[in-house]
Write a protein that holds these residues in place. Sequence first.
Motif, PDB file in Angstrom:
ATOM      1  N   LYS A   1      12.143  -8.531   0.564  1.00 29.28           N
ATOM      2  CA  LYS A   1      11.123  -9.884   1.000  1.00 29.28           C
ATOM      3  C   LYS A   1      10.784  -9.013   2.709  1.00 29.28           C
ATOM      4  O   LYS A   1       9.976  -9.063   2.719  1.00 29.28           O
ATOM      5  CB  LYS A   1      12.383 -10.011   1.507  1.00 29.28           C
ATOM      6  N   ASN A   2      10.727  -7.705   2.953  1.00 29.38           N
ATOM      7  CA  ASN A   2      10.352  -6.860   4.244  1.00 29.38           C
ATOM      8  C   ASN A   2       8.901  -7.096   4.047  1.00 29.38           C
ATOM      9  O   ASN A   2       7.640  -7.132   4.337  1.00 29.38           O
ATOM     10  CB  ASN A   2      11.525  -6.334   5.019  1.00 29.38           C
ATOM     11  N   VAL A   3       9.164  -6.312   2.459  1.00 29.61           N
ATOM     12  CA  VAL A   3       7.881  -6.084   2.498  1.00 29.61           C
ATOM     13  C   VAL A   3       7.042  -6.822   1.308  1.00 29.61           C
ATOM     14  O   VAL A   3       5.650  -6.591   2.286  1.00 29.61           O
ATOM     15  CB  VAL A   3       7.886  -4.808   0.970  1.00 29.61           C
ATOM     16  N   ILE A   4       7.102  -8.052   1.401  1.00 29.83           N
ATOM     17  CA  ILE A   4       6.645  -9.326   0.161  1.00 29.83           C
ATOM     18  C   ILE A   4       6.306  -9.506   2.009  1.00 29.83           C
ATOM     19  O   ILE A   4       4.610 -10.342   1.551  1.00 29.83           O
ATOM     20  CB  ILE A   4       6.860  -9.901  -0.302  1.00 29.83           C
ATOM     21  N   VAL A   5       6.353 -10.242   2.928  1.00 32.01           N
ATOM     22  CA  VAL A   5       6.657 -11.187   3.402  1.00 32.01           C
ATOM     23  C   VAL A   5       4.966 -10.249   4.286  1.00 32.01           C
ATOM     24  O   VAL A   5       4.155 -11.079   5.086  1.00 32.01           O
ATOM     25  CB  VAL A   5       7.656 -11.182   4.693  1.00 32.01           C
ATOM     26  N   ARG A   6       5.556  -8.822   4.803  1.00 33.69           N
ATOM     27  CA  ARG A   6       4.385  -8.433   5.655  1.00 33.69           C
ATOM     28  C   ARG A   6       3.133  -7.840   4.928  1.00 33.69           C
ATOM     29  O   ARG A   6       2.485  -7.978   5.868  1.00 33.69           O
ATOM     30  CB  ARG A   6       5.230  -6.680   5.780  1.00 33.69           C
ATOM     31  N   TYR A   7       2.804  -8.531   3.534  1.00 32.72           N
ATOM     32  CA  TYR A   7       1.645  -7.104   2.854  1.00 32.72           C
ATOM     33  C   TYR A   7       0.446  -8.924   2.225  1.00 32.72           C
ATOM     34  O   TYR A   7       0.251  -9.073   1.304  1.00 32.72           O
ATOM     35  CB  TYR A   7       1.985  -6.703   2.047  1.00 32.72           C
ATOM     36  N   LYS A   8       1.404  -9.925   2.358  1.00 31.59           N
ATOM     37  CA  LYS A   8       1.281 -11.165   1.238  1.00 31.59           C
ATOM     38  C   LYS A   8       0.309 -11.681   1.559  1.00 31.59           C
ATOM     39  O   LYS A   8      -0.933 -12.409   0.841  1.00 31.59           O
ATOM     40  CB  LYS A   8       3.076 -12.019   0.331  1.00 31.59           C
ATOM     41  N   GLN A   9       0.076 -12.047   2.905  1.00 33.95           N
ATOM     42  CA  GLN A   9      -0.896 -12.881   4.113  1.00 33.95           C
ATOM     43  C   GLN A   9      -1.828 -11.686   4.056  1.00 33.95           C
ATOM     44  O   GLN A   9      -3.578 -12.002   4.919  1.00 33.95           O
ATOM     45  CB  GLN A   9      -0.270 -13.659   5.046  1.00 33.95           C
ATOM     46  N   ALA A  10      -2.485 -10.522   4.031  1.00 31.30           N
ATOM     47  CA  ALA A  10      -3.005  -9.394   3.862  1.00 31.30           C
ATOM     48  C   ALA A  10      -3.523  -9.038   2.653  1.00 31.30           C
ATOM     49  O   ALA A  10      -3.295  -8.498   1.513  1.00 31.30           O
ATOM     50  CB  ALA A  10      -2.584  -8.089   5.163  1.00 31.30           C
ATOM     51  N   TYR A  11      -5.039  -9.394   2.760  1.00 29.32           N
ATOM     52  CA  TYR A  11      -6.599  -9.134   1.690  1.00 29.32           C
ATOM     53  C   TYR A  11      -6.028  -7.905   1.649  1.00 29.32           C
ATOM     54  O   TYR A  11      -6.226  -6.986  -0.380  1.00 29.32           O
ATOM     55  CB  TYR A  11      -7.630  -9.279   2.837  1.00 29.32           C
ATOM     56  N   LEU A  12      -6.057  -6.661   2.650  1.00 31.69           N
ATOM     57  CA  LEU A  12      -6.310  -5.295   1.571  1.00 31.69           C
ATOM     58  C   LEU A  12      -4.670  -4.772   1.821  1.00 31.69           C
ATOM     59  O   LEU A  12      -4.022  -3.624   0.991  1.00 31.69           O
ATOM     60  CB  LEU A  12      -6.683  -4.113   2.639  1.00 31.69           C
ATOM     61  N   GLY A  13      -3.210  -5.416   1.809  1.00 33.05           N
ATOM     62  CA  GLY A  13      -2.263  -5.256   0.726  1.00 33.05           C
ATOM     63  C   GLY A  13      -1.928  -4.318   1.999  1.00 33.05           C
ATOM     64  O   GLY A  13      -2.140  -3.976   3.034  1.00 33.05           O
ATOM     65  N   LEU A  14      -1.542  -2.876   1.373  1.00 36.21           N
ATOM     66  CA  LEU A  14      -0.623  -1.931   1.440  1.00 36.21           C
ATOM     67  C   LEU A  14      -1.419  -1.061   1.958  1.00 36.21           C
ATOM     68  O   LEU A  14      -1.295   0.086   2.500  1.00 36.21           O
ATOM     69  CB  LEU A  14       0.254  -1.364   0.331  1.00 36.21           C
ATOM     70  N   VAL A  15      -2.983  -1.274   1.826  1.00 37.40           N
ATOM     71  CA  VAL A  15      -3.737  -0.820   2.364  1.00 37.40           C
ATOM     72  C   VAL A  15      -4.116  -0.238   4.253  1.00 37.40           C
ATOM     73  O   VAL A  15      -4.377   0.936   4.000  1.00 37.40           O
ATOM     74  CB  VAL A  15      -5.243  -0.971   1.858  1.00 37.40           C
ATOM     75  N   TRP A  16      -3.133  -1.477   4.487  1.00 41.53           N
ATOM     76  CA  TRP A  16      -3.263  -1.357   6.237  1.00 41.53           C
ATOM     77  C   TRP A  16      -2.614   0.122   6.198  1.00 41.53           C
ATOM     78  O   TRP A  16      -2.595   1.209   7.279  1.00 41.53           O
ATOM     79  CB  TRP A  16      -2.725  -2.307   6.431  1.00 41.53           C
ATOM     80  N   ALA A  17      -1.417   0.494   5.261  1.00 41.88           N
ATOM     81  CA  ALA A  17      -0.281   1.587   5.807  1.00 41.88           C
ATOM     82  C   ALA A  17      -0.942   3.108   5.704  1.00 41.88           C
ATOM     83  O   ALA A  17      -1.272   3.796   5.802  1.00 41.88           O
ATOM     84  CB  ALA A  17       0.666   1.524   4.694  1.00 41.88           C
TER      85      ALA A  17
END
Length: 284
Positions: A33-49
């Motif tokens: 849930k933490n992973v989904i919530v953190r990136y679901k509204q981010a267009y670039l998703g895990l790219v921010w990492a």
Amino acid sequence: MSETAGHPGGPARVSVWRELYAYRELMLTLAWKNVIVRYKQAYLGLVWAVLKPLLLMLIFSVVKGFVGIETGGIPYPVLAFAALMPWILFQESASEGVNSVVGNAALIRKIYFPREIFPITATLTKLIELLISFAILAALMAYYQMAPTWQVLWVPLIIAYTLLAALIISLVGSAINVYYRDIGVALPVLLQIAMYLSPVIYPLSLVKQRLLEDQAAGAWSDWLYLIYTLNPLAGIIDAFQRTMLHGQAPDLASLWPGMLLTALLLPLSYRLFKRAESRFADVI
């Protein structure tokens, strides 16, 4: 409602590890849930990492070009990125851990389970982003024709130590944050200050040279170096760079002050958290 209501077994004493193991499926669910919530509204998703450590590395490289920092023969971009990996793991684990209890207020009001699951899960979740950073570091090392040695076997222990250090902040901070929300606001500022007090932009060898060899602070030099290495990140970052980039074993002299402090504070932080959690459901 009492926080202990519905606790299976009532006042029976159950070991911490057995209790956490019993709720392992909940921990996995919360981690996902933490992973989904953190990136679901981010267009670039895990790219921010990927972008965060890369952008910081570029900024530090520009700064290094102006001030000059001795790197011991290691290309500065690789050295900086290797410092940023454990630092960002610590920073983001602590940040999310502190806000983890307040962020799950609705769940806390409904049922009982060990509340330490929240800061622990928030801390462990950051390992996913760390794996991405390892891929970038491997690409950088390949570009500069650097190869790791068998000393990388120390890395899992260094990462575990980093998570334990972050967990101290997460446990204490998340407990206080329930009662005083200022801690959640102040933490980013405090962590930003802590970055400059850690060998992220500059290597620990520079601090060691100035204080232990040059005795830049006079009679206080040795004490100041000891105080500096009480910061667990000092030894962690240096150990990570040594094992990954230099092919050397960690320097115990720079590790033991922070490890000793962590060993003392971790059980204390857990006790503080457990004492505070009895009123979480009422206050939150």
